[in-house]
Write a protein that holds these residues in place. Structure first.
Motif, PDB file in Angstrom:
ATOM      1  N   ASP A   1     -40.514 -53.226   6.635  1.00  0.00           N
ATOM      2  CA  ASP A   1     -41.780 -53.536   5.899  1.00  0.00           C
ATOM      3  C   ASP A   1     -42.226 -55.076   6.293  1.00  0.00           C
ATOM      4  N   ILE A   2     -41.503 -55.666   7.032  1.00  0.00           N
ATOM      5  CA  ILE A   2     -41.753 -57.273   7.244  1.00  0.00           C
ATOM      6  C   ILE A   2     -42.922 -57.332   7.810  1.00  0.00           C
ATOM      7  N   ASP A   3     -43.678 -56.435   8.813  1.00  0.00           N
ATOM      8  CA  ASP A   3     -44.968 -56.516   9.468  1.00  0.00           C
ATOM      9  C   ASP A   3     -46.098 -56.699   8.627  1.00  0.00           C
ATOM     10  N   GLN A   4     -46.084 -55.907   7.327  1.00  0.00           N
ATOM     11  CA  GLN A   4     -47.136 -55.971   6.361  1.00  0.00           C
ATOM     12  C   GLN A   4     -47.537 -57.406   5.772  1.00  0.00           C
ATOM     13  N   THR A   5     -46.653 -58.631   5.925  1.00  0.00           N
ATOM     14  CA  THR A   5     -46.718 -59.747   5.514  1.00  0.00           C
ATOM     15  C   THR A   5     -46.666 -61.207   6.331  1.00  0.00           C
ATOM     16  N   ALA A   6     -46.649 -60.746   7.749  1.00  0.00           N
ATOM     17  CA  ALA A   6     -46.213 -61.529   8.843  1.00  0.00           C
ATOM     18  C   ALA A   6     -46.697 -61.184  10.087  1.00  0.00           C
ATOM     19  N   THR A   7     -47.164 -62.266  10.661  1.00  0.00           N
ATOM     20  CA  THR A   7     -47.787 -62.371  12.154  1.00  0.00           C
ATOM     21  C   THR A   7     -46.486 -61.504  13.007  1.00  0.00           C
ATOM     22  N   GLU A   8     -46.839 -60.752  14.163  1.00  0.00           N
ATOM     23  CA  GLU A   8     -45.902 -60.173  14.935  1.00  0.00           C
ATOM     24  C   GLU A   8     -44.661 -60.806  15.504  1.00  0.00           C
ATOM     25  N   GLN A   9     -44.910 -62.033  15.617  1.00  0.00           N
ATOM     26  CA  GLN A   9     -43.873 -62.839  15.987  1.00  0.00           C
ATOM     27  C   GLN A   9     -43.011 -63.259  14.936  1.00  0.00           C
ATOM     28  N   SER A  10     -43.443 -63.722  13.718  1.00  0.00           N
ATOM     29  CA  SER A  10     -42.774 -63.818  12.738  1.00  0.00           C
ATOM     30  C   SER A  10     -41.953 -62.811  12.149  1.00  0.00           C
ATOM     31  N   ALA A  11     -42.747 -61.565  12.146  1.00  0.00           N
ATOM     32  CA  ALA A  11     -41.924 -60.240  11.782  1.00  0.00           C
ATOM     33  C   ALA A  11     -40.841 -59.894  12.710  1.00  0.00           C
ATOM     34  N   ARG A  12     -40.839 -60.233  13.772  1.00  0.00           N
ATOM     35  CA  ARG A  12     -39.663 -59.939  14.884  1.00  0.00           C
ATOM     36  C   ARG A  12     -38.651 -60.932  14.641  1.00  0.00           C
ATOM     37  N   THR A  13     -39.198 -62.190  14.511  1.00  0.00           N
ATOM     38  CA  THR A  13     -37.925 -63.065  14.011  1.00  0.00           C
ATOM     39  C   THR A  13     -37.312 -62.718  12.676  1.00  0.00           C
ATOM     40  N   GLY A  14     -38.261 -62.188  11.677  1.00  0.00           N
ATOM     41  CA  GLY A  14     -37.574 -62.023  10.373  1.00  0.00           C
ATOM     42  C   GLY A  14     -36.687 -60.729  10.524  1.00  0.00           C
ATOM     43  N   ALA A  15     -37.080 -59.610  11.171  1.00  0.00           N
ATOM     44  CA  ALA A  15     -36.027 -58.619  11.411  1.00  0.00           C
ATOM     45  C   ALA A  15     -34.586 -58.908  12.244  1.00  0.00           C
ATOM     46  N   TRP A  16     -34.731 -59.889  13.154  1.00  0.00           N
ATOM     47  CA  TRP A  16     -33.362 -60.664  13.870  1.00  0.00           C
ATOM     48  C   TRP A  16     -32.684 -61.221  12.584  1.00  0.00           C
ATOM     49  N   ARG A  17     -33.451 -62.094  11.823  1.00  0.00           N
ATOM     50  CA  ARG A  17     -32.440 -62.804  10.829  1.00  0.00           C
ATOM     51  C   ARG A  17     -31.802 -61.923   9.829  1.00  0.00           C
ATOM     52  N   THR A  18     -32.616 -60.899   9.380  1.00  0.00           N
ATOM     53  CA  THR A  18     -32.032 -60.043   8.321  1.00  0.00           C
ATOM     54  C   THR A  18     -30.773 -59.145   9.110  1.00  0.00           C
ATOM     55  N   LEU A  19     -30.913 -58.798  10.143  1.00  0.00           N
ATOM     56  CA  LEU A  19     -29.664 -58.183  10.948  1.00  0.00           C
ATOM     57  C   LEU A  19     -28.403 -59.260  11.113  1.00  0.00           C
ATOM     58  N   ARG A  20     -28.945 -60.398  11.516  1.00  0.00           N
ATOM     59  CA  ARG A  20     -27.903 -61.521  11.411  1.00  0.00           C
ATOM     60  C   ARG A  20     -27.143 -61.563  10.346  1.00  0.00           C
TER      61      ARG A  20
END
Length: 278
Positions: free
Chosen positions: A97-116
């Motif tokens: 659900d990150i893409d709902q509140t972030a730009t595409e690149q920010s959402a991609r980065t947020g997903a990676w940080r969550t997995l890390r």
């Protein structure tokens, strides 16, 4: 004023949602119920600390991480691809659900940080290749040991089950962090167990207030039900003490496996016990 073209409107109407994405992941895993070792919620009796890895999500206020982890268990634990799953980082972001509140690149980065974060807690390993992220499940107890399917044959291998409908019908979208944590706590125990708030710091590692708020939310949403339970207490004023007992309601209980036709000579019976005691 900016106007949208018919093609743009058509694209928006047909774009997959976060729930669509989670549903597709569950379809690929080919299972009605997702197993999760009970040691994720609480360590076995006799351990130095009873706290399981779930504590870190609750005290760290990491609802996104907890939801992501449960989806990873759902995606990987069937063993279809050797406890591993790979998706584009944009798919991971939409799944969370990150893409709902972030730009595409920010959402991609947020997903990676969550997995890390999950990797740092020794629950998964993950690596990137271009825009693709591959995740491999580790054992749920946070030891960093390789994952294997829980069999229920030992205390460390006992497991609870989460029905796929928890995600496909959107129940996960209704829960805050205390409620999701307490749903796992209730699922860990036998039906009609007691969950005294004053024991929460010792048993699970979070506050009594968090514990109570989680149970209250689950009751309000109709995901657990409660009954009064009385026990004999000779020194109490009324001679009894009352506690509340809880169990999951039908909508979040494990789905029963479909019965397969058997011949009288080759009839088999399969039983599964996910219950246990604190």
């Amino acid at each position: 004023m900016k106007t949208t073209t018919p093609a743009e409107r058509d694209m928006q109407m047909n774009k997959a949602t976060a729930r669509d994405t989670r549903t597709e992941v569950l379809k690929r895993s080919i299972r009605a119920n997702v197993p999760l070792r009970k040691t994720f919620v609480q360590a076995p009796k006799g351990a130095v600390s009873r706290h399981g890895p779930l504590k870190e999500f609750v005290t760290g206020r990491d609802l996104r991480g907890l939801k992501a982890y449960l989806m990873i268990v759902a995606a990987c634990s069937s063993g279809v691809n050797g406890w591993t799953t790979t998706h584009d980082s944009a798919v991971w972001a939409r799944m969370m659900d990150i893409d709902q509140t972030a730009t595409e690149q920010s959402a991609r980065t947020g997903a990676w940080r969550t997995l890390r974060r999950l990797e740092q807690r020794r629950l998964i390993t993950c690596h990137r290749t271009g825009t693709k992220i591959t995740v491999t499940l580790l054992r749920e107890d946070g030891t960093g040991d390789p994952y294997d399917r829980p069999r229920g044959d030992t205390e460390e291998n006992r497991f609870l089950q989460i029905p796929a409908t928890f995600w496909t019908k959107g129940y996960d979208e209704q829960l805050d962090l205390p409620a999701l944590a307490l749903l796992l706590v209730v699922a860990r125990e036998k039906n009609w167990s007691s969950f005294p708030a004053e024991k929460a710091p010792e048993w699970y590692g979070w506050s009594a207030d968090t514990h109570e708020r989680g149970l209250k939310k689950l009751l309000a949403l109709g995901l657990v039900e409660r009954r009064e339970h009385y026990e004999k207490a000779p020194l109490a004023p009324m001679g009894v003490t009352m506690t509340y007992q809880y169990q999951r309601t039908a909508v979040v209980r494990p789905r029963k496996a479909r019965k397969q036709a058997t011949t009288p000579a080759a009839k088999t019976t399969t039983t599964s016990r996910a219950g246990g005691s604190r």
